[in-house]
Design an enzyme around this catalytic site. Structure first.
Site, short mmCIF file in Angstrom:
data_model
loop_
_atom_site.label_atom_id
_atom_site.label_comp_id
_atom_site.label_asym_id
_atom_site.label_seq_id
_atom_site.Cartn_x
_atom_site.Cartn_y
_atom_site.Cartn_z
N ALA A 197 -21.76 38.52 -2.63
CA ALA A 197 -23.08 38.98 -3.09
C ALA A 197 -23.76 37.91 -3.94
CB ALA A 197 -22.93 40.27 -3.88
N GLU B 76 -16.02 39.88 4.11
CA GLU B 76 -16.36 41.06 4.91
C GLU B 76 -17.27 40.70 6.08
OE1 GLU B 76 -16.25 44.91 2.09
OE2 GLU B 76 -17.60 43.35 1.35
N GLU C 36 -13.60 42.19 -5.69
CA GLU C 36 -14.48 43.21 -6.27
C GLU C 36 -13.80 44.03 -7.37
OE1 GLU C 36 -16.26 42.32 -2.26
OE2 GLU C 36 -14.23 42.52 -3.10
#
Length: 694
Positions: A61, A105, A125
């Protein structure tokens, strides 16, 4: 553009180009989807390669979009992965350097994956109090196996690509040019008919999945009791094992959304961003030129000086280590060697590395040997007269442009700088003991410290793997100024009716690594005694309990004398309640005319934690710290404040400053209430309904 699209030999190459780690921000996500669709509509394209420019495939991210609408704006990462996975033309992920979080991912959504050796593969995460939210808990177990995937997801620890080479995560490990090989692989895949493999369609293989999952639960319960995310990671993986991919994916999403709202995730994300924000100084631009540091000098080879020297040697920087006597120098070198030998025994260093590091240390008894050092750090006795002697001498021998730093924990850096003719080159570098282990470095900015000096030391801190926080000049800086009020409240509560063991137990149950009395015994009660003596002289009207002084007058300095607030058996560190100390406390309370009362654990925690909060607010008011998160980083990395609570200032925000102000008013109305004066920052923010981190 955050994504570059080219076609080579019939293969579309989609290159993520969003420095520094190709974060999957909105423009990057949009570019990937548009690239896949463009390749779909181009009849000359038979296959697709996704790779990353620069130093990463993708770090996940884009942190600059956290807590902004762009973070959830379509196409989300789920949408991107569906587009990649659903492509009729084969998609190959060409992975190098870093594939973490959403980056991994994304790669798991591709039909094929080729990788360069040495790439760091991770789903980290959990370190932010959440779980992989774009299918990581479902796809990774299907390609690397249940056990490997669960360990990676629950720990968040990176694994090198070559260690996963034999799993279905990678179709090929490439030694040569990664992109060339990926294009060849993609072209071959494009020539084959039939559907291309999808990670979601693979079975999760394990001889006893239920037994292993239960074993993992037991292991996590022992090490992650304050954090819900590791448990939810296991739940999501189990859902995929028992109910299949689609159910597991939906359950993963539910868990992700729930975890984002937890105070523990808020605390971990606050720490993550706080560490990065600590390096940003408002009036020192990121492009400020820095001074070259090729050699370091350390004055003092005691516990602190030796530990400080090790930091630089570990980073490959030669150190000149100065002492006043050969005996002290030999003792210091022996301690450093012993520390390194301990690391060899644990397998953290090789014997050859030990020799290399010791060879970087040049011991000396002559100040003149510091003449070529680019940075000299003083780590001598905490007394201004001693510091004056050292800095006067350093001013004579240090070369022009050398940075002169003091490791003082409380003394006035401006007064120390005034002992030299170069105050612009002077600042504080307050390491925490043991200096070769503790992450925190308080960088104390004097009134005349040059901006390039500050920028140089902040950059150097990264090289020696420290979390550096800038403090202004005051007695005790950020950390010790606040801990003074914390310990003062501890002593007041002892006078009023509590015992050291109850206070320690209560604050340790709150989550502190160690209570105030065990901490004082470990550090040495004589150290804080010396500081108090100076304060009594400078502030004769200060209301301060004298019970700790009385303890020191009996010679009970802590673990080093096998007696302090607690009793210790020789060779042990177990703190045993002391009848002698309890009797001394009761007698002291009687002398003070204090009626001892039962004090609840709730009051103990409230008074200790809010004493930190209130003093922290005053530090912000005075500009000693530039932001609340800096204070939190000091306490998370240097004082054992519970990570799951995010630091004292975030904790205050969590319970609400309205409640903080009310509690302080209540404590101020009690015995010894004159020690409380509500910080104006607390009152002002509470009235506005805001927090320190609003």
């Amino acid at each position: 553009m955050a994504v570059d699209y080219t076609v080579r030999d019939g293969v579309a190459v989609i290159t993520l180009d969003n420095p520094p780690v190709n974060g999957l921000g909105h423009s990057t996500r949009l570019g990937i989807v548009e690239g896949v669709e463009r390749a779909r509509d181009d009849a000359s394209v038979t296959a697709i390669v996704i790779t990353g420019a620069g130093k990463a495939f993708s770090g996940g991210a884009d942190i600059t979009e956290f807590n902004t609408p762009k973070a959830t704006q379509e196409p989300t990462l789920h949408t991107v992965i569906r587009a990649v996975e659903g492509s009729a033309k084969p998609v190959v992920a060409a992975i190098h350097s870093v594939a973490m979080g959403g980056g991994l991912e994304l790669a798991l959504g591709a039909h094929y994956r080729v990788a360069a050796p040495g790439a760091q593969i991770a789903l980290p995460e959990v370190k932010l109090g959440i779980l992989p939210g774009a299918g990581g808990t479902q796809r990774l177990p299907r390609v690397v196996g249940l056990e490997t995937a669960l360990n990676m997801i629950v720990s968040g620890t990176p694994v090198l690509s070559e260690k996963l080479a034999q799993t279905a995560l990678f179709d090929r490990l490439v030694e040569g040019d990664l992109l060339d090989e990926a294009i060849r692989f993609a072209k071959d895949a494009g020539a084959r008919s039939g559907p291309h493999p999808k990670a979601r369609e693979r079975a999760i293989e394990h001889p006893n999945a239920e037994g292993f999952i239960q074993f993992a639960r037991n292991s996590v319960a022992a090490v992650a009791k304050h954090f819900p995310a590791p448990h939810k990671c296991i739940d999501a993986i189990e859902a995929g094992v028992k109910e299949g991919f689609d159910h597991g994916l939906a359950f993963e999403r539910q868990c992700f959304l729930a975890l984002v709202q937890t105070p523990e995730s808020r605390a971990l994300r606050h720490a993550f961003f706080g560490e990065r924000a600590a390096g940003k100084i408002a009036d020192v631009p990121s492009n400020t030129p820095v001074r070259a540091i090729a050699r370091v000098g350390v004055v003092g080879a005691g516990t602190m000086g030796g530990g400080i020297a090790m930091n630089f040697v570990n980073a490959g920087l030669p150190v000149t280590l100065l002492e006043t006597s050969q005996e002290a120098l030999d003792r210091g070198l022996a301690t450093i060697r012993k520390n390194y030998e301990s690391q060899v025994k644990k397998g953290k260093l090789t014997p050859a590395q030990l020799d290399e590091r010791m060879a970087l240390i040049s011991p000396t008894l002559a100040y003149g040997d510091l003449a070529q050092a680019d940075l000299v750090i003083e780590a001598v006795f905490e007394e201004l007269g001693v510091k004056e002697q050292v800095f006067t001498k350093l001013d004579e021998v240090a070369k022009d442009g050398a940075i002169l730093a003091s490791n003082t924990s409380t003394l006035d850096i401006d007064r120390i700088a005034a002992f030299t003719k170069r105050p612009a080159d002077v600042l504080g570098m307050h390491f925490f003991s043991p200096a070769n282990v503790m992450k925190l470095l308080e960088v104390v900015r004097g009134g005349k410290t040059a901006k390039d000096v500050l920028a140089t030391v902040m950059q150097l801190a990264k090289k020696i793997k420290k979390t550096a926080v800038v403090s202004g000049v005051c007695d005790g800086f950020i950390g010790n100024r606040m801990i003074e009020q914390y310990f003062r409240q501890s002593l007041f509560m002892v006078e009023e009716g509590a015992m050291p063991q109850q206070i320690d137990r209560a604050i340790e149950a709150f989550g502190f690594a160690m209570g105030p009395f065990r901490m004082s015994d470990l550090a040495g009660n004589d150290i804080s005694w010396a500081i108090r003596k100076r304060r009594y002289a400078e502030q004769p009207g200060l209301h301060y309990p004298r019970i700790a002084d009385r303890l020191c007058e009996t010679g009970r300095f802590g673990q080093k004398t096998a007696a302090g607030w607690y009793d210790y058996q020789p060779g042990e560190r177990n703190a045993r309640p002391s009848k002698f100390v309890e009797d001394m406390i009761v007698a002291y309370s009687k002398e003070q005319g204090a009626t001892r009362r039962a004090i609840s654990d709730e009051e103990i925690v409230g008074r200790l934690v809010l004493s930190l909060v209130n003093e922290g607010a005053k530090i912000l008011e005075e500009g000693i710290a530039s932001k609340a998160s800096d204070i939190d980083m000091v306490y998370l990395t240097g004082y054992g404040f519970p990570l799951h609570r995010g630091g004292p200032m975030l904790y205050a925000d969590t319970i609400g400053l309205y409640n903080v102000e009310r509690a302080i008013r209540k404590y101020a109305a009690q015995q010894n209430g004159d020690a409380w004066k509500t910080a104006a920052r607390v009152t002002g923010l509470a009235a506005q309904g805001k927090g320190f981190n609003s």
